[in-house]
Design an enzyme around this catalytic site. Structure first.
Site, PDB file in Angstrom:
ATOM      1  N   ASP A 154       0.856  -1.189   0.000  1.00  0.00           N
ATOM      2  CA  ASP A 154       0.000   0.000   0.000  1.00  0.00           C
ATOM      3  C   ASP A 154       0.890   1.236   0.000  1.00  0.00           C
ATOM      4  O   ASP A 154       1.556   1.523   1.001  1.00  0.00           O
ATOM      5  CB  ASP A 154      -0.902   0.021   1.249  1.00  0.00           C
ATOM      6  CG  ASP A 154      -1.997  -1.055   1.194  1.00  0.00           C
ATOM      7  OD1 ASP A 154      -1.839  -2.024   0.424  1.00  0.00           O
ATOM      8  OD2 ASP A 154      -3.001  -0.912   1.921  1.00  0.00           O
ATOM      9  N   LYS A 218      -7.000   3.382  -3.134  1.00  0.00           N
ATOM     10  CA  LYS A 218      -7.404   3.342  -1.731  1.00  0.00           C
ATOM     11  C   LYS A 218      -7.601   4.763  -1.240  1.00  0.00           C
ATOM     12  O   LYS A 218      -6.854   5.665  -1.627  1.00  0.00           O
ATOM     13  CB  LYS A 218      -6.303   2.609  -0.943  1.00  0.00           C
ATOM     14  CG  LYS A 218      -6.475   2.567   0.554  1.00  0.00           C
ATOM     15  CD  LYS A 218      -5.348   1.717   1.187  1.00  0.00           C
ATOM     16  CE  LYS A 218      -5.277   1.891   2.693  1.00  0.00           C
ATOM     17  NZ  LYS A 218      -4.135   1.191   3.294  1.00  0.00           N
ATOM     18  N   LYS A 254     -10.333   0.244  -2.361  1.00  0.00           N
ATOM     19  CA  LYS A 254     -10.204  -0.004  -0.925  1.00  0.00           C
ATOM     20  C   LYS A 254     -10.491   1.268  -0.121  1.00  0.00           C
ATOM     21  O   LYS A 254      -9.666   2.174  -0.085  1.00  0.00           O
ATOM     22  CB  LYS A 254      -8.796  -0.515  -0.602  1.00  0.00           C
ATOM     23  CG  LYS A 254      -8.577  -0.746   0.911  1.00  0.00           C
ATOM     24  CD  LYS A 254      -7.200  -1.319   1.204  1.00  0.00           C
ATOM     25  CE  LYS A 254      -6.909  -1.333   2.711  1.00  0.00           C
ATOM     26  NZ  LYS A 254      -5.546  -1.775   3.011  1.00  0.00           N
TER      27      LYS A 254
END
Lengths: 318, 831
Positions: A154, A218, A254
């Site tokens: 991430d 995300k 996400k």
């Protein structure tokens, strides 16, 4: 499937505008237009469990709590509850365990101990959460995390560059990160939407991140003032849809930060279903970054099974 | 540990749903609503004078749930006796209700708001059951708006002494409301009516009577005195009886344009007030710089809300050509996510339409479009097999000539057309008989605002659609009706000037076909009917005939010979012929209206300051001719010179009064619940026909044209039939005061003859008539054809010299129409 990315199409990035009040209206009725009850609610909540990136990202993380988290990742819902729902053999486990890169080795170790080696470990990287470190060290973090066994990375984008309108710069950096991730590691790109100032910037950042090859986009690090809100999510999934229509590539989504209630998780699933379709309701294209959410879901499932509300102490701590 | 309640079926069910992630049923319980109906033995009467009234020997009507066909209750088909009973109760209650201190009325309205909230869920369920609309909408939209309306109007009741000074209640209001928002729309009538001190007899629509009856009981429990609010049920003819009852002083109607027109004709000449909120074909205009995905959601709100059974439904999508394909593709994809189902399912978007007839009408419209070659796209989603469902539908490849583009379908059917430029969007948007609402989608402020201003509609939403609030009036332009529901502007529908009594004109029967149609009917436009006025002057002791003075008609800023080339004699008080004036006919009306329309856009765009300057300039020029004009008045009317001087001076004052209002009545910010700005703009009505009375031939003329003109209308004005000369002299004042040609057009001649052609002209937006009772009746009757706004005197004179009667808010009300523009704002969502 990995996202091969595309050349930065600045014309596309620049032409779109997002109207916040209109987006907010849609977001507000999303909650009220759809609801799932009884068996549907139970099934949806179980699906939400499988989409959770069970996360701990704290300065005081040690092997004790990481270990507890990993065991919970493998056994997110009590066996008796799963059995009562006929789901004991459905392989209900969370989508991933998400930690800082220094905690990756022990996460892998404990998952293995818990019998959950199938659960990937995701590591945040690239100067998380602010991204205010030199590109070289950010990229180096990715390499090390992968070396230690992380299967998902991430990363955060440079909000500095985004706010300055340097979309080329944002694109180039993400692309370098993607190259560092290589072909086997899923890269999730955190936009830090709470820092971006406008939803138009959120849309632009979403597009640029996808063009640069992100496999997921995300919302937040969980450290910004405002995290995953529905209006932000709506704009990002619409960008995913536009990107899919243009390239045929499905990028995952996400939301992370602030999603704590079981009902919220169903609303996010409904958002995916309504705006993108059923395919985006599985954990290869949808993750929820959360820590306390799981407890509330387990409580709801307890109520579904037993018709009573559980006390917190009856559910295993994560 | 508690015992598991799981059962084997549920086990397999969870697994299956986990795999396919489908939606399931999410039913709202109906047991409380049904228990209430059972309390009344599933057979409801009227609610009159604070109690249930079930007269003997009435036919009944079984009201059904459109989603399932299930019979919910039997209701009463009322008869004339029931109307009489209810109206007399309301009339009796009016005596005390209208005399209550404002604060007392405020308390009652507040109590109703509170009680609506106490029974929120029950009302929402009842409404969803009876109408077929989704519980989500009744719960989140209809009922909250009902409560909000009562709170807001409790405030107007409280403030009525100061905010509505100079006005008084009307009396008994007969309210007739439709089935699409049964409770919400009745609230829109009842709140302002009660707040202003009127009492109400309400007739709900046949299909949806339950919520009104339930609400009547709730009001009663909230302590509302008996007779203040009464509900009677019956068929359409029963509604007409209510409207025609002599003691009903005002008819408030929401519903279809044809029924509105019928009510206009029925009540013509009776002295009843009337407000009509009718149909629409509202455009949704999408510019290239809009947020397209958000626009798609806006379209969902615009046309698929309440199954499209919304008078302000955005049923005509017009999209800039360069984004047309993109938007249509996005919309079609969105439509594939709709869920249709039972009104009490909490997870549906679209419920059942209200009745078999409605379903048949919708189907017929769409089938006709198919035959024409249009492309019809139905939402590719399951449609329940039982119940009255129609899938959300999009029709493309149609043009402005199609019936589906021009007429109101009142169902979930959208037509889409492309356009090239903002100018063209405006033309297509306005290419309709209706003018209820519109939405404009653009993230570019100048574009959005210009379109919002240029669309002729009562509500314009920028980047949203179908937002409502008690603080913003809702109502139409053109054939969408007149009057507003909500906001301060809505209160004026429920009051009359304090000095005025309810007109009860003694009106002779008239034949609307022939009324006023004879040219030269009143005075023959020919010589030889009297003694000419002495016609000579002395110059150096030589007698010379006066230079002949010719009065022509005046339009487009020029004196024109009347089309018929006839002149009628005008007599001075000494019975001698003072002058001949042009005798106007149908073609003069046509030309004058054309001139007025030509002038209107430019006049409307002038700065208000400039309009004021011109009217002040008129005053300046009139004063220069003060004694000449006064002498002329005396010569014509026989009033004393002193009195005539006063009339001239008052006319000058009045020009100042209206000059002052040119830049002080443009509108206000409405305090709705929107985060952003809701602006009420008081727009001109358009081209107004005005027929002046005979008394005060100068002052009445000035008192009528000036308020119209300063509010940017253009007028075609018929001066006093008996004394037209002061008005005709005035065109020299216009010409020297920089008034643009066409703003004021003067047609001398027979009042009723010229009136006939003005009121029958489809491009005249309003008619003000100060003449006979019969003429008033004729004007109201004929106005129904294009739903003109009218202002008539029923043959009753007013004192033009009294400031209460000759100027004031009443004139401004008639000279303007409110447009509410909703502008949501916001970019800040986080840090």
């Amino acid at each position: 499937m990995m996202n091969p990315g595309m050349e930065l199409d600045l014309g596309w990035v620049q032409k779109t505008t997002i109207n916040l009040p209109a987006v907010e209206r849609r977001a507000a009725t999303l909650r009220t237009r759809r609801t799932v009850k009884k068996s549907w609610q139970a099934a949806w909540l179980l699906r939400a469990v499988t989409c959770i990136d069970l996360t701990t990202l704290s300065g005081d993380d040690t092997s004790s709590n990481v270990s507890r988290l990993c065991y919970k990742a493998k056994h997110p819902i009590r066996d008796d509850l799963l059995k009562a729902m006929g789901m004991e053999d459905a392989g209900i486990e969370v989508g991933a365990v998400c930690v800082y890169s220094s905690r990756v080795p022990e996460a892998i170790k404990y998952l293995k101990q818990a019998g959950g080696s199938s659960i990937p470990v995701a590591s945040v990287a690239t100067g998380f959460p602010a991204g205010q470190t030199p590109l070289e060290t950010r990229v180096e973090e990715i390499r090390r995390a992968i070396k230690m066994g992380a299967r998902e990375i991430d990363i955060v984008i440079s909000r500095t560059k985004a706010l300055q309108g340097d979309w080329q710069g944002v694109y180039d950096e993400i692309k370098v990160c993607k190259e560092a991730c290589g072909a086997d590691v899923h890269m999730k790109t955190i936009l830090g939407t709470g820092d971006l100032g406008t939803l138009t910037n959120v849309y632009k950042a979403s597009l640029v991140a996808m063009m640069a090859g992100s496999d997921f986009i995300k919302t937040s690090t969980g450290k910004e003032g405002v995290n995953a809100t529905l209006p932000v999510g709506l704009v990002m999934v619409r960008a995913i849809r536009d990107y899919y229509h243009k390239t045929g590539v499905k990028v995952g989504f996400k939301p992370a930060g602030g999603i704590r209630s079981a009902k919220d998780s169903c609303t996010w699933l409904a958002l995916m279903k309504e705006e993108l379709g059923d395919e985006w309701m599985k954990n290869d294209l949808f993750r929820i970054g959360a820590s306390s959410l799981l407890t509330d879901i387990e409580r709801q499932l307890y109520h579904f099974v037993y018709g009573r509300y559980a006390a917190a102490h009856q559910l295993p701590l994560a | 540990m508690a015992a598991s309640v799981s059962v084997p079926e549920r086990k397999s069910e969870v697994k299956r749903i986990f795999e396919n992630m489908e939606y399931g049923p999410a039913p709202e319980a109906s047991n409380v609503a049904k228990a209430w109906l059972q309390q009344h033995d599933n057979a409801l009467g009227h609610f009159i004078g604070g109690k249930w009234v079930k007269p003997e020997n009435r036919k009944t009507y079984d009201t059904c749930s459109p989603a399932t066909g299930e019979v919910l209750a039997s209701t009463t088909q009322g008869e004339e006796e029931d109307v009489n009973n209810a109206v007399s109760c309301a009339k009796e209650a009016f005596k005390s209700w209208s005399q209550l201190p404002p604060h007392s009325r405020a308390r009652y309205l507040y109590a109703i708001a509170r009680n609506v909230q106490k029974h929120h869920r029950l009302i929402a369920v009842m409404e969803a059951l009876d109408n077929g609309k989704s519980i989500r909408e009744t719960r989140d939209c209809d009922i909250p708006l009902v409560a909000r309306h009562f709170y807001h109007h409790a405030g107007w009741a409280q403030l009525s002494d100061t905010e509505m000074r100079g006005w008084k209640p009307i009396g008994v209001v007969g309210a007739i409301v439709p089935w699409n928002f049964p409770l919400m729309l009745l609230t829109w009538k009842v709140c302002p009516a009660l707040a202003m001190g009127n009492t109400v007899v309400l007739k709900p629509a046949t299909f949806t009577r339950l919520s009104a009856l339930l609400f009547a009981e709730i009001c009663h429990e909230a302590g509302l005195p008996p007779g203040v609010f009464n509900v009677v049920t019956g068929n359409g003819a029963f509604g007409s009886k209510l409207a025609m009852h002599p003691d009903v002083d005002k008819v408030a109607f929401t519903g279809s344009t044809p029924v509105g027109q019928t009510l206009r004709r029925l009540t013509a000449g009776t002295g009843k007030k009337l407000s009509l909120e009718l149909g629409g074909k509202s455009p949704v205009i999408v510019m290239e710089n809009a947020d397209l995905d958000s626009t798609v959601e806006g379209i969902v709100d615009a046309i698929y809300f309440n199954q499209g059974q919304v008078c302000s439904a955005g049923s005509k999508l017009i999209v800039q050509e360069n984004i047309y394909d993109d938007l249509i593709a996005r919309l079609k994809e969105r439509m594939s996510h709709f869920r249709l189902g039972h009104s009490l399912d909490k997870g549906i978007d679209v419920g059942a339409v209200v009745s078999k007839q409605q379903l048949a009408t919708i189907t017929e419209f769409v089938e006709e479009a198919k035959v024409e070659g249009a492309e019809v796209f139905h939402a590719p989603v399951p449609v329940p097999q039982t119940g009255l469902f129609y899938p959300p539908t999009l029709i493309t490849k149609v043009q402005t000539v199609s019936r589906v583009v021009r007429e109101e379908i009142f169902g979930p059917v959208l037509v889409a057309l492309p356009f090239r430029t903002a100018k063209e969007a405006q033309s297509i948007g306005n290419n309709t008989n209706y003018g209820l609402a519109a939405s404009v989608w653009s993230d570019h402020l100048p574009t959005a605002l210009e379109l919002a201003i240029s669309i002729k509609a009562g509500s314009v939403w920028v980047n949203c659609h179908n937002l409502f609030d008690a603080a913003a009036g809702f109502g139409g332009y053109r054939e969408s009706g007149f009057g507003r529901d909500g906001g301060k502007e809505g209160l004026f529908e429920y009051v009359r000037p304090a000095w005025e009594e309810r007109p009860r004109p003694e009106c002779k029967e008239i034949d609307v076909k022939s009324f006023g149609s004879t040219f030269g009917g009143s005075i023959i436009p020919a010589p030889g009917q009297g003694q000419p006025t002495a016609n000579d002057v002395q110059q150096n002791g030589i007698r010379l005939p006066k230079v002949d003075h010719t009065y022509k008609v005046y339009y487009g800023g020029a004196q024109k010979r009347p089309d018929g080339c006839y002149s009628r004699p005008i007599y001075a008080i000494n019975k001698q012929i003072a002058a001949y004036v042009g005798d106007s006919n149908r073609k003069d009306v046509r030309n004058a209206v054309e001139a007025a329309h030509k002038a209107a856009p430019g006049w409307g765009k002038r700065a208000a300051h400039n309009r004021a300057q011109i009217v002040y300039y008129m005053a300046e020029n009139l004063e220069m001719r003060r004694s000449e004009v006064a002498n002329r008045l005396t010569q014509l009317t026989g009033e004393s010179l002193e009195s005539s001087m006063r009339e001239v001076d008052l006319s000058i004052q009045r020009l100042f009064y209206w000059g002052a209002y040119a830049d002080k009545f443009g509108g206000s910010v409405q305090e709705t619940q929107l985060y952003g700005c809701t602006v009420c703009i008081r727009e001109p009505v358009g081209v107004i026909g005005i027929a002046c009375p005979d008394q005060n031939p100068l002052l009445a003329f000035v008192s009528l044209f000036a308020p119209a003109v300063i509010r940017a209308n253009c007028v075609v004005i018929i001066p006093s039939e008996r004394h037209p000369i002061p008005a005709l002299d005035f065109y020299q004042v216009f010409d020297t005061s920089d008034l643009p040609g066409g703003v004021v057009n003067i047609l001398s001649g027979g009042r009723d003859h010229v009136t006939k052609y003005l009121v029958e002209h489809q491009n005249v937006e309003a008619m003000w008539y100060f003449g006979s009772a019969e003429g008033s009746k004729f004007v109201e009757h004929s106005s129904a054809e294009n739903v003109k706004r009218t202002w008539v005197n029923y043959g009753i004179q007013r004192d033009w010299s009294d400031p209460d009667q000759g100027q004031g808010e009443e004139f401004l009300y008639h000279a303007t129409q409110c447009k509410n523009i909703w502008m949501p704002m916001g970019v800040t969502y986080a840090n």
